[in-house]
Design a protein around this motif. Structure first.
Motif, mmCIF file in Angstrom:
data_model
loop_
_atom_site.group_PDB
_atom_site.id
_atom_site.type_symbol
_atom_site.label_atom_id
_atom_site.label_comp_id
_atom_site.label_asym_id
_atom_site.label_seq_id
_atom_site.Cartn_x
_atom_site.Cartn_y
_atom_site.Cartn_z
ATOM 1 N N GLU A 128 96.236 61.225 28.159
ATOM 2 C CA GLU A 128 96.179 62.100 29.332
ATOM 3 C C GLU A 128 95.306 63.327 29.118
ATOM 4 O OE1 GLU A 128 100.154 63.101 27.231
ATOM 5 O OE2 GLU A 128 98.891 61.345 27.526
ATOM 6 N N GLN A 129 94.893 63.568 27.871
ATOM 7 C CA GLN A 129 94.057 64.727 27.572
ATOM 8 C C GLN A 129 92.605 64.366 27.272
ATOM 9 O OE1 GLN A 129 96.186 66.678 24.395
ATOM 10 N NE2 GLN A 129 97.719 67.514 25.789
ATOM 11 N N GLU B 60 89.007 64.014 27.954
ATOM 12 C CA GLU B 60 88.214 64.704 28.975
ATOM 13 C C GLU B 60 87.256 63.792 29.730
ATOM 14 O OE1 GLU B 60 86.492 68.423 27.884
ATOM 15 O OE2 GLU B 60 88.224 68.951 26.645
ATOM 16 N N ASP B 61 86.572 62.906 29.040
ATOM 17 C CA ASP B 61 85.613 62.010 29.688
ATOM 18 C C ASP B 61 86.378 60.988 30.527
ATOM 19 O OD1 ASP B 61 84.015 59.528 30.005
ATOM 20 O OD2 ASP B 61 82.501 60.663 28.889
ATOM 21 N N PRO B 62 86.167 60.958 31.840
ATOM 22 C CA PRO B 62 86.927 60.041 32.708
ATOM 23 C C PRO B 62 86.788 58.564 32.334
ATOM 24 C CG PRO B 62 85.675 61.606 34.024
ATOM 25 C CD PRO B 62 85.237 61.788 32.598
ATOM 26 N N LEU B 63 85.599 58.148 31.930
ATOM 27 C CA LEU B 63 85.397 56.750 31.557
ATOM 28 C C LEU B 63 86.130 56.429 30.260
ATOM 29 C CD1 LEU B 63 84.142 54.036 32.185
ATOM 30 C CD2 LEU B 63 82.011 54.844 31.139
ATOM 31 N N MET B 64 86.060 57.327 29.293
ATOM 32 C CA MET B 64 86.774 57.109 28.038
ATOM 33 C C MET B 64 88.284 57.117 28.281
ATOM 34 S SD MET B 64 86.748 56.301 24.917
ATOM 35 C CE MET B 64 85.063 56.468 24.386
ATOM 36 N N ARG B 65 88.755 57.917 29.220
ATOM 37 C CA ARG B 65 90.184 57.944 29.549
ATOM 38 C C ARG B 65 90.619 56.579 30.078
ATOM 39 N NH1 ARG B 65 90.533 61.342 33.736
ATOM 40 N NH2 ARG B 65 89.872 63.022 32.355
ATOM 41 N N GLU B 66 89.788 55.957 30.928
ATOM 42 C CA GLU B 66 90.114 54.622 31.447
ATOM 43 C C GLU B 66 90.220 53.609 30.301
ATOM 44 O OE1 GLU B 66 90.852 53.931 34.689
ATOM 45 O OE2 GLU B 66 90.545 56.043 35.136
ATOM 46 N N ILE B 67 89.301 53.702 29.358
ATOM 47 C CA ILE B 67 89.311 52.813 28.193
ATOM 48 C C ILE B 67 90.584 53.028 27.389
ATOM 49 C CG2 ILE B 67 88.191 52.439 25.954
ATOM 50 C CD1 ILE B 67 85.490 52.823 27.487
ATOM 51 N N ARG B 68 90.951 54.279 27.193
ATOM 52 C CA ARG B 68 92.175 54.602 26.450
ATOM 53 C C ARG B 68 93.423 54.128 27.184
ATOM 54 N NH1 ARG B 68 91.373 55.701 21.099
ATOM 55 N NH2 ARG B 68 89.627 57.108 20.867
ATOM 56 N N TYR B 69 93.391 54.168 28.518
ATOM 57 C CA TYR B 69 94.530 53.640 29.280
ATOM 58 C C TYR B 69 94.760 52.172 28.934
ATOM 59 C CZ TYR B 69 94.730 57.610 32.640
ATOM 60 O OH TYR B 69 94.870 58.823 33.252
ATOM 61 N N GLY C 69 100.751 59.250 26.320
ATOM 62 C CA GLY C 69 101.023 58.916 24.929
ATOM 63 C C GLY C 69 99.781 58.924 24.065
ATOM 64 N N LEU C 70 99.996 58.520 22.821
ATOM 65 C CA LEU C 70 98.941 58.556 21.812
ATOM 66 C C LEU C 70 98.284 57.194 21.631
ATOM 67 C CD1 LEU C 70 100.736 60.609 19.017
ATOM 68 C CD2 LEU C 70 98.919 61.410 20.514
ATOM 69 N N VAL C 71 96.975 57.212 21.475
ATOM 70 C CA VAL C 71 96.189 56.049 21.058
ATOM 71 C C VAL C 71 95.244 56.565 19.993
ATOM 72 C CG1 VAL C 71 94.509 54.306 21.726
ATOM 73 C CG2 VAL C 71 96.331 54.904 23.298
ATOM 74 N N CYS C 72 95.376 56.041 18.794
ATOM 75 C CA CYS C 72 94.535 56.479 17.670
ATOM 76 C C CYS C 72 94.634 57.993 17.477
ATOM 77 C CB CYS C 72 93.087 56.055 17.870
ATOM 78 S SG CYS C 72 92.867 54.284 18.017
ATOM 79 N N GLY C 73 95.825 58.535 17.651
ATOM 80 C CA GLY C 73 96.044 59.953 17.431
ATOM 81 C C GLY C 73 95.559 60.866 18.542
ATOM 82 N N VAL C 74 95.134 60.293 19.664
ATOM 83 C CA VAL C 74 94.612 61.072 20.784
ATOM 84 C C VAL C 74 95.526 60.854 21.991
ATOM 85 C CG1 VAL C 74 92.655 61.357 22.363
ATOM 86 C CG2 VAL C 74 92.246 60.833 19.948
#
Length: 117
Positions: free
Chosen positions: A84-85, A87-96, A76-81
């Protein structure tokens, strides 16, 4: 780099913002804690210890003891992003974590947020 700025933020400060977001919609600290522990594998006691320390937001995720293998189901979307897309693995964890708290704030049942059948 913008990501480094986020990674170096104080975890306790960011966590208080996540709690505030959930609380405005009637959700509890225990629910936010459950989401964070499910995602990272920290126990509630470990989470409290990190909140009392000088841990950065990046280190909170880098040092997660048991990242949940089901976290890849978070979409899904968080802040328009799209999370699941990212790219940075650490930023993806934060977005999760952002996405899970968003779902809490939208009133989704905890069992569904934690990707339980």
């Amino acid at each position: 780099m913008e990501n480094e700025k986020v990674f170096n933020m104080d975890f306790a400060k960011v966590y208080s913002l996540l709690l505030d977001k959930a609380a405005r919609k009637g959700r509890t600290k225990e629910e936010v804690d459950a989401v964070a522990c499910w995602l990272t594998g920290y126990s509630a006691a470990e989470l409290e210890g990190l909140l009392a320390s000088q841990t950065t937001y990046g280190d909170f995720f880098r040092n997660a003891p048991r990242p949940n293998p089901a976290r890849g189901l978070i979409k899904g979307l968080v802040c328009g992003v799209r999370v699941e897309q990212v790219e940075d693995p650490l930023m993806r964890e934060i977005r999760y974590l952002d996405k899970l708290v968003d779902e809490l704030a939208k009133g989704k049942p905890l069992g569904k947020i934690l990707r339980k059948s």
